[in-house]
Design a protein around this motif. Sequence first.
Motif, PDB file in Angstrom:
ATOM      1  N   HIS A  30       0.810  -1.218   0.000  1.00 43.48           N
ATOM      2  CA  HIS A  30       0.000   0.000   0.000  1.00 43.48           C
ATOM      3  C   HIS A  30       0.852   1.282   0.000  1.00 43.48           C
ATOM      4  O   HIS A  30       0.555   2.213  -0.753  1.00 43.48           O
ATOM      5  N   PRO A  31       1.921   1.355   0.809  1.00 48.78           N
ATOM      6  CA  PRO A  31       2.772   2.550   0.716  1.00 48.78           C
ATOM      7  C   PRO A  31       3.329   2.769  -0.686  1.00 48.78           C
ATOM      8  O   PRO A  31       3.468   3.908  -1.126  1.00 48.78           O
ATOM      9  N   LYS A  32       3.598   1.681  -1.395  1.00 45.42           N
ATOM     10  CA  LYS A  32       4.105   1.833  -2.771  1.00 45.42           C
ATOM     11  C   LYS A  32       3.071   2.493  -3.675  1.00 45.42           C
ATOM     12  O   LYS A  32       3.424   3.205  -4.614  1.00 45.42           O
ATOM     13  N   ALA A  33       1.788   2.255  -3.411  1.00 45.74           N
ATOM     14  CA  ALA A  33       0.737   2.928  -4.186  1.00 45.74           C
ATOM     15  C   ALA A  33       0.845   4.439  -3.975  1.00 45.74           C
ATOM     16  O   ALA A  33       0.737   5.223  -4.929  1.00 45.74           O
ATOM     17  N   LEU A  34       1.100   4.834  -2.729  1.00 45.54           N
ATOM     18  CA  LEU A  34       1.242   6.265  -2.428  1.00 45.54           C
ATOM     19  C   LEU A  34       2.499   6.842  -3.081  1.00 45.54           C
ATOM     20  O   LEU A  34       2.477   7.949  -3.611  1.00 45.54           O
ATOM     21  N   ILE A  35       3.586   6.072  -3.068  1.00 48.08           N
ATOM     22  CA  ILE A  35       4.834   6.538  -3.706  1.00 48.08           C
ATOM     23  C   ILE A  35       4.596   6.781  -5.197  1.00 48.08           C
ATOM     24  O   ILE A  35       5.040   7.778  -5.762  1.00 48.08           O
ATOM     25  N   LEU A  36       3.873   5.843  -5.827  1.00 51.82           N
ATOM     26  CA  LEU A  36       3.616   5.975  -7.260  1.00 51.82           C
ATOM     27  C   LEU A  36       2.706   7.169  -7.547  1.00 51.82           C
ATOM     28  O   LEU A  36       2.846   7.835  -8.568  1.00 51.82           O
TER      29      LEU A  36
END
Lengths: 86, 240
Positions: free
Chosen positions: B100-106
């Motif tokens: 989920h944090p990677k979704a925010l990074i993207l």
Amino acid sequence: MYELELQQLISEIKKQKAKQVLIQLPDGMKHKADQVADAVEEQTSAKAFLWLGSCYGACDLPLGMDILNIDLVVQWGHNRFNKEMW
Amino acid sequence: MPRLLLIDAKWEGEIKLTKKLKAHLKKTKPKSIDLFASVQFSNIKEFLNDLKKLKIKVNMQKVKRTDKPLQILGCDCYPDSFEKKLTSDMILYIGDGMFHPKALILAIDKPITIFDPISDQIKVVGRKDMERELNRKKANLKKYLIANKIGILVTIKPGQQYFLAAKKLKENLEKENKKAYIFIDDTLNPMNYENYPFIECWVNTACPRIGTDDIININQPMINLRDALDPGRAFVELEK
């Protein structure tokens, strides 16, 4: 570590009078699959079956279950989402 | 069709503002927080009260794909995935893992603070943590623009199935005198792509994380449907 919410599961199976239930767990919960299947078969008259493969989200549901007469699919770890339309 | 029951599988522990997180907030001094969590960690009543005591304004963010505030999905990985702009001093995600944090990074080029209530660990991540994926994404977009034979991938999983959009994209590409082929499968498996060496670029119409996280593990270029429909916007979003 994560709640299996077995009471909700059992009461839903009884309410829906499900006969064949497919259990779909995300990878982090797959090691508890025996507990879920045992609870279903010990506490209801339904037969429990386990989905072997992926469980990435509510967007990742097993297909073709009607061929096997599965009448309830239960997925853990996700909830309803709104599909984006293109 | 069988009926469907979805069970949240909430974390059994209690989500609290731990000493470690309190110290981190004291050090970083945010006045406002854009807050996200995965569904397992969405019982945060006490956590919110503790933040209030610290006089930190909490913006309970809501993504377009869920009905519940706070919750984020892995596919909320574009700048317009959110109902409101993320303008707070800190973006805080409560949960475990990096999906989920990677979704925010993207979605946004800002630091993302992760608080894992299980291990009581705090981590700040950002675009540098996905540099390989983002560089590959940029390169793949360029390869898509010059590709003449394009493979469009469609899954039959209902929640990720965009057959109509795939057919529309094929039409658009053919108008540009390009060849486009639609491939259909259940679970998209990268091993299968290599059987079609004539494809110069793949377009993934299923889960958008296939066209972001997985592209560093395959040889052939791949982009997502959204980016194929508007490559210009995709380049701009990479800078956001």
